[in-house]
Design a protein around this motif. Structure first.
Motif, PDB file in Angstrom:
ATOM      1  N   LEU A 135       0.840  -1.195   0.000  1.00 37.96           N
ATOM      2  CA  LEU A 135       0.000   0.000   0.000  1.00 37.96           C
ATOM      3  C   LEU A 135       0.876   1.246   0.000  1.00 37.96           C
ATOM      4  O   LEU A 135       1.759   1.401   0.846  1.00 37.96           O
ATOM      5  CB  LEU A 135      -0.917   0.022   1.223  1.00 37.96           C
ATOM      6  N   TRP A 136       0.621   2.137  -0.975  1.00 40.45           N
ATOM      7  CA  TRP A 136       1.330   3.405  -1.108  1.00 40.45           C
ATOM      8  C   TRP A 136       0.350   4.547  -0.840  1.00 40.45           C
ATOM      9  O   TRP A 136      -0.807   4.483  -1.261  1.00 40.45           O
ATOM     10  CB  TRP A 136       1.928   3.541  -2.503  1.00 40.45           C
ATOM     11  N   VAL A 137       0.838   5.587  -0.162  1.00 39.51           N
ATOM     12  CA  VAL A 137       0.003   6.724   0.219  1.00 39.51           C
ATOM     13  C   VAL A 137       0.668   8.004  -0.271  1.00 39.51           C
ATOM     14  O   VAL A 137       1.833   8.264   0.023  1.00 39.51           O
ATOM     15  CB  VAL A 137      -0.158   6.784   1.765  1.00 39.51           C
ATOM     16  N   GLY A 138      -0.086   8.816  -1.009  1.00 44.18           N
ATOM     17  CA  GLY A 138       0.409  10.105  -1.477  1.00 44.18           C
ATOM     18  C   GLY A 138      -0.175  11.222  -0.645  1.00 44.18           C
ATOM     19  O   GLY A 138      -1.391  11.273  -0.432  1.00 44.18           O
ATOM     20  N   THR A 139       0.679  12.118  -0.173  1.00 46.23           N
ATOM     21  CA  THR A 139       0.224  13.216   0.676  1.00 46.23           C
ATOM     22  C   THR A 139       0.440  14.563  -0.021  1.00 46.23           C
ATOM     23  O   THR A 139       1.197  14.664  -0.981  1.00 46.23           O
ATOM     24  CB  THR A 139       0.975  13.240   2.025  1.00 46.23           C
ATOM     25  N   TYR A 140      -0.199  15.574   0.524  1.00 47.63           N
ATOM     26  CA  TYR A 140      -0.052  16.930   0.009  1.00 47.63           C
ATOM     27  C   TYR A 140       0.944  17.677   0.909  1.00 47.63           C
ATOM     28  O   TYR A 140       0.566  18.374   1.832  1.00 47.63           O
ATOM     29  CB  TYR A 140      -1.392  17.653   0.003  1.00 47.63           C
ATOM     30  N   GLY A 141       2.224  17.418   0.671  1.00 50.20           N
ATOM     31  CA  GLY A 141       3.256  18.100   1.442  1.00 50.20           C
ATOM     32  C   GLY A 141       4.163  17.185   2.243  1.00 50.20           C
ATOM     33  O   GLY A 141       5.224  17.600   2.688  1.00 50.20           O
ATOM     34  N   GLY A 142       3.763  15.915   2.402  1.00 49.14           N
ATOM     35  CA  GLY A 142       4.572  14.978   3.172  1.00 49.14           C
ATOM     36  C   GLY A 142       5.208  13.895   2.322  1.00 49.14           C
ATOM     37  O   GLY A 142       5.782  12.949   2.841  1.00 49.14           O
ATOM     38  N   GLY A 143       5.097  14.011   1.004  1.00 56.29           N
ATOM     39  CA  GLY A 143       5.713  13.043   0.107  1.00 56.29           C
ATOM     40  C   GLY A 143       4.932  11.750  -0.023  1.00 56.29           C
ATOM     41  O   GLY A 143       3.712  11.719   0.124  1.00 56.29           O
ATOM     42  N   LEU A 144       5.679  10.691  -0.294  1.00 56.35           N
ATOM     43  CA  LEU A 144       5.133   9.348  -0.507  1.00 56.35           C
ATOM     44  C   LEU A 144       5.354   8.516   0.746  1.00 56.35           C
ATOM     45  O   LEU A 144       6.431   8.563   1.348  1.00 56.35           O
ATOM     46  CB  LEU A 144       5.853   8.697  -1.696  1.00 56.35           C
ATOM     47  N   LEU A 145       4.349   7.728   1.117  1.00 58.06           N
ATOM     48  CA  LEU A 145       4.459   6.842   2.267  1.00 58.06           C
ATOM     49  C   LEU A 145       4.224   5.403   1.832  1.00 58.06           C
ATOM     50  O   LEU A 145       3.389   5.137   0.971  1.00 58.06           O
ATOM     51  CB  LEU A 145       3.423   7.199   3.337  1.00 58.06           C
ATOM     52  N   LYS A 146       4.968   4.494   2.439  1.00 59.65           N
ATOM     53  CA  LYS A 146       4.767   3.062   2.226  1.00 59.65           C
ATOM     54  C   LYS A 146       4.278   2.482   3.541  1.00 59.65           C
ATOM     55  O   LYS A 146       4.946   2.605   4.573  1.00 59.65           O
ATOM     56  CB  LYS A 146       6.077   2.389   1.788  1.00 59.65           C
ATOM     57  N   TYR A 147       3.106   1.848   3.503  1.00 57.29           N
ATOM     58  CA  TYR A 147       2.545   1.253   4.716  1.00 57.29           C
ATOM     59  C   TYR A 147       3.170  -0.108   4.973  1.00 57.29           C
ATOM     60  O   TYR A 147       3.249  -0.939   4.067  1.00 57.29           O
ATOM     61  CB  TYR A 147       1.028   1.121   4.596  1.00 57.29           C
ATOM     62  N   GLN A 148       3.616  -0.314   6.198  1.00 61.68           N
ATOM     63  CA  GLN A 148       4.220  -1.583   6.620  1.00 61.68           C
ATOM     64  C   GLN A 148       3.153  -2.394   7.355  1.00 61.68           C
ATOM     65  O   GLN A 148       2.848  -2.107   8.507  1.00 61.68           O
ATOM     66  CB  GLN A 148       5.408  -1.333   7.544  1.00 61.68           C
ATOM     67  N   ASP A 149       2.589  -3.404   6.696  1.00 51.54           N
ATOM     68  CA  ASP A 149       1.528  -4.210   7.311  1.00 51.54           C
ATOM     69  C   ASP A 149       1.983  -4.878   8.612  1.00 51.54           C
ATOM     70  O   ASP A 149       1.227  -4.910   9.584  1.00 51.54           O
ATOM     71  CB  ASP A 149       1.037  -5.287   6.333  1.00 51.54           C
ATOM     72  N   GLU A 150       3.208  -5.400   8.616  1.00 50.16           N
ATOM     73  CA  GLU A 150       3.693  -6.156   9.781  1.00 50.16           C
ATOM     74  C   GLU A 150       3.797  -5.278  11.026  1.00 50.16           C
ATOM     75  O   GLU A 150       3.424  -5.686  12.119  1.00 50.16           O
ATOM     76  CB  GLU A 150       5.070  -6.779   9.501  1.00 50.16           C
ATOM     77  N   SER A 151       4.305  -4.054  10.876  1.00 47.45           N
ATOM     78  CA  SER A 151       4.521  -3.177  12.025  1.00 47.45           C
ATOM     79  C   SER A 151       3.431  -2.127  12.192  1.00 47.45           C
ATOM     80  O   SER A 151       3.465  -1.357  13.156  1.00 47.45           O
ATOM     81  CB  SER A 151       5.879  -2.471  11.903  1.00 47.45           C
ATOM     82  N   ASP A 152       2.464  -2.074  11.253  1.00 50.57           N
ATOM     83  CA  ASP A 152       1.401  -1.074  11.284  1.00 50.57           C
ATOM     84  C   ASP A 152       1.997   0.333  11.363  1.00 50.57           C
ATOM     85  O   ASP A 152       1.593   1.154  12.173  1.00 50.57           O
ATOM     86  CB  ASP A 152       0.449  -1.332  12.463  1.00 50.57           C
ATOM     87  N   ASP A 153       3.000   0.575  10.507  1.00 47.11           N
ATOM     88  CA  ASP A 153       3.692   1.858  10.502  1.00 47.11           C
ATOM     89  C   ASP A 153       4.018   2.254   9.055  1.00 47.11           C
ATOM     90  O   ASP A 153       3.717   1.514   8.126  1.00 47.11           O
ATOM     91  CB  ASP A 153       4.968   1.775  11.338  1.00 47.11           C
ATOM     92  N   PHE A 154       4.672   3.400   8.899  1.00 48.09           N
ATOM     93  CA  PHE A 154       4.932   3.945   7.576  1.00 48.09           C
ATOM     94  C   PHE A 154       6.407   4.261   7.370  1.00 48.09           C
ATOM     95  O   PHE A 154       7.101   4.651   8.303  1.00 48.09           O
ATOM     96  CB  PHE A 154       4.131   5.247   7.380  1.00 48.09           C
ATOM     97  N   VAL A 155       6.859   4.098   6.118  1.00 46.34           N
ATOM     98  CA  VAL A 155       8.175   4.556   5.689  1.00 46.34           C
ATOM     99  C   VAL A 155       7.914   5.757   4.793  1.00 46.34           C
ATOM    100  O   VAL A 155       7.027   5.723   3.941  1.00 46.34           O
ATOM    101  CB  VAL A 155       8.930   3.460   4.903  1.00 46.34           C
ATOM    102  N   SER A 156       8.691   6.815   4.969  1.00 46.51           N
ATOM    103  CA  SER A 156       8.478   8.061   4.251  1.00 46.51           C
ATOM    104  C   SER A 156       9.539   8.276   3.172  1.00 46.51           C
ATOM    105  O   SER A 156      10.722   8.022   3.392  1.00 46.51           O
ATOM    106  CB  SER A 156       8.516   9.215   5.258  1.00 46.51           C
ATOM    107  N   TYR A 157       9.090   8.758   1.992  1.00 49.09           N
ATOM    108  CA  TYR A 157       9.970   9.115   0.884  1.00 49.09           C
ATOM    109  C   TYR A 157       9.629  10.556   0.492  1.00 49.09           C
ATOM    110  O   TYR A 157       8.474  10.843   0.165  1.00 49.09           O
ATOM    111  CB  TYR A 157       9.748   8.186  -0.319  1.00 49.09           C
ATOM    112  N   THR A 158      10.632  11.427   0.522  1.00 50.24           N
ATOM    113  CA  THR A 158      10.385  12.850   0.277  1.00 50.24           C
ATOM    114  C   THR A 158      11.409  13.424  -0.702  1.00 50.24           C
ATOM    115  O   THR A 158      12.331  12.729  -1.141  1.00 50.24           O
ATOM    116  CB  THR A 158      10.473  13.648   1.594  1.00 50.24           C
ATOM    117  N   MET A 159      11.248  14.704  -0.989  1.00 51.25           N
ATOM    118  CA  MET A 159      12.227  15.410  -1.824  1.00 51.25           C
ATOM    119  C   MET A 159      13.597  15.369  -1.163  1.00 51.25           C
ATOM    120  O   MET A 159      14.602  15.141  -1.815  1.00 51.25           O
ATOM    121  CB  MET A 159      11.795  16.872  -2.009  1.00 51.25           C
ATOM    122  N   GLN A 160      13.614  15.588   0.138  1.00 51.37           N
ATOM    123  CA  GLN A 160      14.884  15.654   0.862  1.00 51.37           C
ATOM    124  C   GLN A 160      15.530  14.270   1.010  1.00 51.37           C
ATOM    125  O   GLN A 160      16.722  14.114   0.787  1.00 51.37           O
ATOM    126  CB  GLN A 160      14.684  16.280   2.236  1.00 51.37           C
TER     127      GLN A 160
END
Length: 193
Positions: free
Chosen positions: A91-116
């Motif tokens: 599952l990928w999540v697109g935000t308005y200002g926070g970049g791209l997020l990848k949802y981690q099913d196992e840990s119920d958490d997110f990895v963030s990918y941004t411009m920086q």
């Protein structure tokens, strides 16, 4: 699988339409701790595992038996614009200002990918699509980005008046044609293939 159609609205919550019964259901923000986080719905996805996810102006919501589980505090930005599940059921999540997020099913958490952190062209991710090779494509206010999740490398495509390129750098929607192996790109100035 049941033929249910989910409809997101601009301030009136989410509607569920059952064509077999020709009936609408409506869900909106209430005082309940398990209602939607906001009535402005920009993204909805029914995952392969059956989970319904709803992206709102104020957070991400995952349907649970009591209503919705909220994801707000763990997100770099709660204004959700796009949701996509790739062929790996990621599952990928697109935000308005926070970049791209990848949802981690196992840990119920997110990895963030941004411009920086990963040189995305923008932290405003309006659209997400993936192709047959598992490449993730991002539409933003700064063009189209090809993101390889395995190597975490990016390639940017932007409008250039001197040669064949995107019609405009504002990319609102993406669709991958599995038969033609082509990416369709909806921009502010027209459609691109």
């Amino acid at each position: 699988p049941q033929g249910i159609i989910w409809i997101g609205t601009d301030g009136f919550g989410i509607h569920r339409y059952d064509p077999k019964q020709q009936q609408f259901g409506h869900q909106s923000t209430t005082s309940s701790p398990h209602s939607l986080t906001h009535n402005f719905i920009r993204a909805i996805i029914k995952r392969k595992n059956g989970q319904l996810w709803v992206g709102t102006r104020e957070g991400l919501n995952r349907a649970i038996p009591q209503g919705y589980q909220h994801y707000t505090t763990r997100l770099p930005n709660t204004n959700i614009f796009s949701l996509h599940e790739d062929k790996r059921q990621q599952l990928w999540v697109g935000t308005y200002g926070g970049g791209l997020l990848k949802y981690q099913d196992e840990s119920d958490d997110f990895v963030s990918y941004t411009m920086q952190s990963h040189q995305l062209s923008s932290d405003r991710v309006y659209a997400i699509e993936s192709d047959k090779d598992g490449i993730v494509w991002l539409g933003s206010n700064q063009g189209l980005t090809r993101f390889d999740p395995d190597s975490e490398t990016v390639t940017h495509y932007q409008h250039n008046a001197t040669h064949n390129s995107l019609a405009n750098n504002t990319v609102f929607t993406l669709a991958y044609d599995k038969n033609d192996h082509a990416l369709w790109v909806g921009t502010r100035a027209g459609l691109n293939k």
